[in-house]
Design an enzyme around this catalytic site. Structure first.
Site, PDB file in Angstrom:
ATOM      1  N   ASP A   1       0.829  -1.212   0.000  1.00 52.19           N
ATOM      2  CA  ASP A   1       0.000   0.000   0.000  1.00 52.19           C
ATOM      3  C   ASP A   1       0.866   1.266   0.000  1.00 52.19           C
ATOM      4  O   ASP A   1       2.033   1.232   0.392  1.00 52.19           O
ATOM      5  CB  ASP A   1      -0.880   0.041   1.267  1.00 52.19           C
ATOM      6  CG  ASP A   1      -2.082  -0.894   1.165  1.00 52.19           C
ATOM      7  OD1 ASP A   1      -2.335  -1.446   0.088  1.00 52.19           O
ATOM      8  OD2 ASP A   1      -2.770  -1.058   2.195  1.00 52.19           O
TER       9      ASP A   1
ATOM     10  N   ARG B   1      -1.020  -0.581  -8.663  1.00 52.10           N
ATOM     11  CA  ARG B   1      -2.399  -0.243  -8.286  1.00 52.10           C
ATOM     12  C   ARG B   1      -2.471   1.285  -8.220  1.00 52.10           C
ATOM     13  O   ARG B   1      -1.785   1.908  -7.404  1.00 52.10           O
ATOM     14  CB  ARG B   1      -2.709  -0.848  -6.906  1.00 52.10           C
ATOM     15  CG  ARG B   1      -4.029  -0.376  -6.316  1.00 52.10           C
ATOM     16  CD  ARG B   1      -4.257  -0.987  -4.920  1.00 52.10           C
ATOM     17  NE  ARG B   1      -4.379  -2.417  -5.001  1.00 52.10           N
ATOM     18  CZ  ARG B   1      -4.159  -3.264  -3.989  1.00 52.10           C
ATOM     19  NH1 ARG B   1      -3.797  -2.807  -2.810  1.00 52.10           N
ATOM     20  NH2 ARG B   1      -4.293  -4.556  -4.147  1.00 52.10           N
TER      21      ARG B   1
ATOM     22  N   LYS C   1      -6.463   7.355  -6.096  1.00 54.75           N
ATOM     23  CA  LYS C   1      -6.374   8.833  -6.068  1.00 54.75           C
ATOM     24  C   LYS C   1      -5.502   9.293  -4.902  1.00 54.75           C
ATOM     25  O   LYS C   1      -4.774  10.266  -5.006  1.00 54.75           O
ATOM     26  CB  LYS C   1      -7.772   9.442  -5.963  1.00 54.75           C
ATOM     27  CG  LYS C   1      -8.575   9.301  -7.253  1.00 54.75           C
ATOM     28  CD  LYS C   1      -9.869  10.096  -7.213  1.00 54.75           C
ATOM     29  CE  LYS C   1     -10.726   9.799  -8.426  1.00 54.75           C
ATOM     30  NZ  LYS C   1     -12.036  10.450  -8.371  1.00 54.75           N
ATOM     31  N   GLY C   2      -5.607   8.619  -3.742  1.00 52.05           N
ATOM     32  CA  GLY C   2      -4.828   9.019  -2.559  1.00 52.05           C
ATOM     33  C   GLY C   2      -5.744   9.461  -1.448  1.00 52.05           C
ATOM     34  O   GLY C   2      -6.726  10.177  -1.690  1.00 52.05           O
TER      35      GLY C   2
ATOM     36  N   HIS D   1     -13.629   3.985  -7.269  1.00 51.43           N
ATOM     37  CA  HIS D   1     -15.084   3.773  -7.355  1.00 51.43           C
ATOM     38  C   HIS D   1     -15.711   4.761  -8.318  1.00 51.43           C
ATOM     39  O   HIS D   1     -16.913   4.775  -8.506  1.00 51.43           O
ATOM     40  CB  HIS D   1     -15.724   3.957  -5.964  1.00 51.43           C
ATOM     41  CG  HIS D   1     -14.985   3.224  -4.902  1.00 51.43           C
ATOM     42  ND1 HIS D   1     -14.007   3.810  -4.142  1.00 51.43           N
ATOM     43  CD2 HIS D   1     -15.056   1.940  -4.514  1.00 51.43           C
ATOM     44  CE1 HIS D   1     -13.498   2.909  -3.322  1.00 51.43           C
ATOM     45  NE2 HIS D   1     -14.110   1.776  -3.519  1.00 51.43           N
TER      46      HIS D   1
ATOM     47  N   ARG E   1     -10.598   7.596   7.223  1.00 53.82           N
ATOM     48  CA  ARG E   1     -10.345   7.991   5.826  1.00 53.82           C
ATOM     49  C   ARG E   1     -11.584   7.720   4.965  1.00 53.82           C
ATOM     50  O   ARG E   1     -11.886   8.476   4.056  1.00 53.82           O
ATOM     51  CB  ARG E   1      -9.106   7.260   5.276  1.00 53.82           C
ATOM     52  CG  ARG E   1      -7.798   7.771   5.898  1.00 53.82           C
ATOM     53  CD  ARG E   1      -6.572   7.305   5.132  1.00 53.82           C
ATOM     54  NE  ARG E   1      -6.344   5.880   5.242  1.00 53.82           N
ATOM     55  CZ  ARG E   1      -5.700   5.291   6.246  1.00 53.82           C
ATOM     56  NH1 ARG E   1      -5.207   6.010   7.234  1.00 53.82           N
ATOM     57  NH2 ARG E   1      -5.533   3.983   6.257  1.00 53.82           N
ATOM     58  N   ARG E   2     -12.327   6.647   5.289  1.00 52.25           N
ATOM     59  CA  ARG E   2     -13.564   6.373   4.519  1.00 52.25           C
ATOM     60  C   ARG E   2     -14.618   7.436   4.823  1.00 52.25           C
ATOM     61  O   ARG E   2     -15.354   7.870   3.941  1.00 52.25           O
ATOM     62  CB  ARG E   2     -14.135   4.978   4.845  1.00 52.25           C
ATOM     63  CG  ARG E   2     -13.203   3.811   4.582  1.00 52.25           C
ATOM     64  CD  ARG E   2     -12.785   3.594   3.153  1.00 52.25           C
ATOM     65  NE  ARG E   2     -11.773   4.430   2.552  1.00 52.25           N
ATOM     66  CZ  ARG E   2     -10.443   4.298   2.683  1.00 52.25           C
ATOM     67  NH1 ARG E   2      -9.940   3.378   3.458  1.00 52.25           N
ATOM     68  NH2 ARG E   2      -9.612   5.091   2.047  1.00 52.25           N
TER      69      ARG E   2
HETATM   70  P1  FDA Z   1     -13.885   9.560  -5.407  1.00 48.44           P
HETATM   71  O1  FDA Z   1     -13.450   9.807  -4.012  1.00 48.44           O
HETATM   72  O2  FDA Z   1     -13.913  10.721  -6.349  1.00 48.44           O
HETATM   73  O3  FDA Z   1     -15.306   8.839  -5.349  1.00 48.44           O
HETATM   74  C1  FDA Z   1     -16.047   8.511  -6.486  1.00 48.44           C
HETATM   75  C2  FDA Z   1     -17.357   7.883  -6.042  1.00 48.44           C
HETATM   76  O4  FDA Z   1     -17.110   6.653  -5.383  1.00 48.44           O
HETATM   77  C3  FDA Z   1     -18.137   8.700  -5.010  1.00 48.44           C
HETATM   78  O5  FDA Z   1     -18.948   9.678  -5.609  1.00 48.44           O
HETATM   79  C4  FDA Z   1     -18.949   7.615  -4.317  1.00 48.44           C
HETATM   80  O6  FDA Z   1     -20.044   7.234  -5.109  1.00 48.44           O
HETATM   81  C5  FDA Z   1     -17.985   6.465  -4.271  1.00 48.44           C
HETATM   82  N1  FDA Z   1     -17.189   6.461  -3.021  1.00 48.44           N
HETATM   83  C6  FDA Z   1     -15.902   6.844  -2.890  1.00 48.44           C
HETATM   84  N2  FDA Z   1     -15.475   6.700  -1.610  1.00 48.44           N
HETATM   85  C7  FDA Z   1     -16.529   6.216  -0.914  1.00 48.44           C
HETATM   86  C8  FDA Z   1     -16.730   5.862   0.445  1.00 48.44           C
HETATM   87  N3  FDA Z   1     -15.761   5.974   1.355  1.00 48.44           N
HETATM   88  N4  FDA Z   1     -17.949   5.398   0.820  1.00 48.44           N
HETATM   89  C9  FDA Z   1     -18.943   5.273  -0.086  1.00 48.44           C
HETATM   90  N5  FDA Z   1     -18.811   5.592  -1.397  1.00 48.44           N
HETATM   91  C10 FDA Z   1     -17.638   6.064  -1.811  1.00 48.44           C
HETATM   92  N6  FDA Z   1      -5.366   5.281  -0.836  1.00 48.44           N
HETATM   93  C11 FDA Z   1      -4.078   5.495  -0.448  1.00 48.44           C
HETATM   94  O7  FDA Z   1      -3.717   6.633  -0.158  1.00 48.44           O
HETATM   95  N7  FDA Z   1      -3.207   4.447  -0.365  1.00 48.44           N
HETATM   96  C12 FDA Z   1      -3.541   3.183  -0.707  1.00 48.44           C
HETATM   97  O8  FDA Z   1      -2.728   2.260  -0.624  1.00 48.44           O
HETATM   98  C13 FDA Z   1      -4.884   2.952  -1.147  1.00 48.44           C
HETATM   99  N8  FDA Z   1      -5.300   1.703  -1.511  1.00 48.44           N
HETATM  100  C14 FDA Z   1      -6.524   1.539  -2.111  1.00 48.44           C
HETATM  101  C15 FDA Z   1      -6.875   0.299  -2.645  1.00 48.44           C
HETATM  102  C16 FDA Z   1      -8.087   0.158  -3.315  1.00 48.44           C
HETATM  103  C17 FDA Z   1      -8.426  -1.184  -3.929  1.00 48.44           C
HETATM  104  C18 FDA Z   1      -8.978   1.265  -3.445  1.00 48.44           C
HETATM  105  C19 FDA Z   1     -10.273   1.140  -4.191  1.00 48.44           C
HETATM  106  C20 FDA Z   1      -8.638   2.482  -2.875  1.00 48.44           C
HETATM  107  C21 FDA Z   1      -7.428   2.632  -2.198  1.00 48.44           C
HETATM  108  N9  FDA Z   1      -7.080   3.852  -1.613  1.00 48.44           N
HETATM  109  C22 FDA Z   1      -5.786   4.033  -1.184  1.00 48.44           C
HETATM  110  C23 FDA Z   1      -8.109   4.918  -1.426  1.00 48.44           C
HETATM  111  C24 FDA Z   1      -8.118   5.907  -2.581  1.00 48.44           C
HETATM  112  O9  FDA Z   1      -6.935   6.682  -2.576  1.00 48.44           O
HETATM  113  C25 FDA Z   1      -9.306   6.869  -2.482  1.00 48.44           C
HETATM  114  O10 FDA Z   1      -9.226   7.599  -1.303  1.00 48.44           O
HETATM  115  C26 FDA Z   1     -10.672   6.204  -2.529  1.00 48.44           C
HETATM  116  O11 FDA Z   1     -10.682   5.095  -3.384  1.00 48.44           O
HETATM  117  C27 FDA Z   1     -11.740   7.198  -3.036  1.00 48.44           C
HETATM  118  O12 FDA Z   1     -11.402   7.632  -4.328  1.00 48.44           O
HETATM  119  P2  FDA Z   1     -12.216   7.193  -5.657  1.00 48.44           P
HETATM  120  O13 FDA Z   1     -11.206   6.939  -6.724  1.00 48.44           O
HETATM  121  O14 FDA Z   1     -13.075   6.057  -5.355  1.00 48.44           O
HETATM  122  O15 FDA Z   1     -12.985   8.474  -6.141  1.00 48.44           O
END
Ligand code: FDA
Length: 323
Positions: A149, A199, A202-203, A242, A303-304
């Site tokens: 990660d 992988r 966004k962060g 997502h 963070r979630r």
């Molecule tokens: P964005 O935040 O723009 O969300 C797009 C849409 O997704 C939202 O409108 C909503 O519908 C849905 N959504 C997103 N987050 C949600 C939530 N918490 N609850 C409900 N719905 C939600 N980060 C990091 O810094 N280091 C890491 O190692 C990882 N590892 C990692 C592994 C995997 C498999 C994933 C999917 C994510 C990570 N992350 C991570 C987290 C990542 O950096 C980021 O914070 C989240 O995935 C949210 O970004 P999105 O790309 O989903 O888009």
């Protein structure tokens, strides 16, 4: 600025506050919401949830929760949990449910190097490297992949250098890059060669403007540029998002490059957009669910909450209705 944008930095700062952790951990209703994102405290609960995910046609990556360890015993304890987990995963793979063929491996574990000792004042880099090596050895025996990660930007150089060292012994080892960091486009160029497994997310940490894009549109644009580099490269891109716009771009770039469904995968977190994960499986895409378990859920949970105002609103409403 929207209320969510104002709250996000405060929530991310709270994610690293031991005092807030003690306070929030004591509130009984917290657990209901935590259960939405975390598969339980024990290996046995993680394996039960894993079996359900694999049976639905998805792949899995499992994370034993913990981070920022400053205690050697705790780092060693984390390794022990991974070894128990991997011995269970090995049994699962040989019981017939999961083909252990490569690539892609349906079963993976994800590691945070700060949970393995990276932040120890003495020899942190060396301890984390040795601990990660033990887990990679056990994973190889179990037929599972490993991905490291990404944590806050102060750890990125150390993490990528540990990953490079480990890949000499474990060439399938993957790592995470964060599109919000300004350096990541260059890292993607460096790490998109044959056999690489990146992988792209966004962060999720609170980062200063000197190193990270702050606006959502800038982060999204960076994600798309990085994704294009990975898809046009020779490695195996893992699209961790997502966001429908990122997912649809991934499909377009893959198609333009002539990548088959076996040559990249989509990844989402446990408990988030579950029906979308299943819909994509129905479209014959490889989807991997990131499944966290363990008692140290606090930082991950916060963070979630920071990512999605609706989660925070639900949490605050639950608190208010208790009082
Ligand atoms: P964005 O935040 O723009 O969300 C797009 C849409 O997704 C939202 O409108 C909503 O519908 C849905 N959504 C997103 N987050 C949600 C939530 N918490 N609850 C409900 N719905 C939600 N980060 C990091 O810094 N280091 C890491 O190692 C990882 N590892 C990692 C592994 C995997 C498999 C994933 C999917 C994510 C990570 N992350 C991570 C987290 C990542 O950096 C980021 O914070 C989240 O995935 C949210 O970004 P999105 O790309 O989903 O888009």
């Amino acid at each position: 600025m929207a209320a969510a944008d104002l709250l996000r930095p405060a929530l991310l700062a709270a994610a690293r506050s031991p005092r807030m952790e003690r306070t929030i951990g004591k509130v009984p209703v917290t657990r209901n919401l935590v259960d939405r994102f975390v598969a339980g405290d024990t290996e046995s609960q993680a394996i039960t949830a894993t079996t359900g995910i694999l049976d639905s046609g998805r792949y899995i990556t499992i994370d034993y929760l913990g981070e920022d360890t400053t205690d050697l015993t705790q780092a060693n304890n984390t390794v022990s949990h991974y070894l128990v987990l991997l011995s269970n995963l090995s049994a699962l793979a040989t019981s017939g449910g999961t083909p252990a063929t490569f690539p892609p491996s349906p079963v993976e574990v994800s590691l945070k190097l700060s949970a393995l000792g990276q932040s120890l004042a003495r020899d942190g880099h060396k301890v984390a490297l040795e601990n990660a090596h033990k887990i990679c050895t056990a994973a190889e025996e179990a037929g599972a992949w490993v991905t490291v990660d990404a944590e806050d930007h102060t750890t990125t150089d150390s993490t990528l250098s540990i990953v490079r060292e480990l890949r000499e012994d474990f060439p399938t080892l993957g790592t995470v890059l964060q599109a919000y960091l300004k350096r990541t486009e260059a890292d993607c160029k460096d790490m998109s060669g044959p056999g690489s497994r990146i992988r792209l997310c966004k962060g999720a940490y609170k980062e200063p403007a000197s190193v990270a894009h702050q606006e959502k549109t800038a982060v999204d644009d960076s994600y798309l540029r990085c994704l294009r580099i990975l898809m046009n490269g020779q490695g195996y891109p893992m699209v961790a998002s997502h966001d429908p716009a990122m997912i649809s771009a991934a499909m377009q770039y893959a198609e333009a490059k002539g990548r088959t469904a076996d040559e990249f995968e989509l990844q989402m977190l446990y408990g988030i957009r579950d029906s979308e994960q299943l819909r994509l499986v129905g479209e014959q895409k490889h989807v991997r669910t990131y499944l966290p378990y363990g008692e140290q859920w606090y930082g991950y949970f916060m963070r979630r909450l920071a990512e999605r105002p609706a989660n925070l609103a639900f949490f605050l409403r639950s608190l208010a209705s208790r009082n």
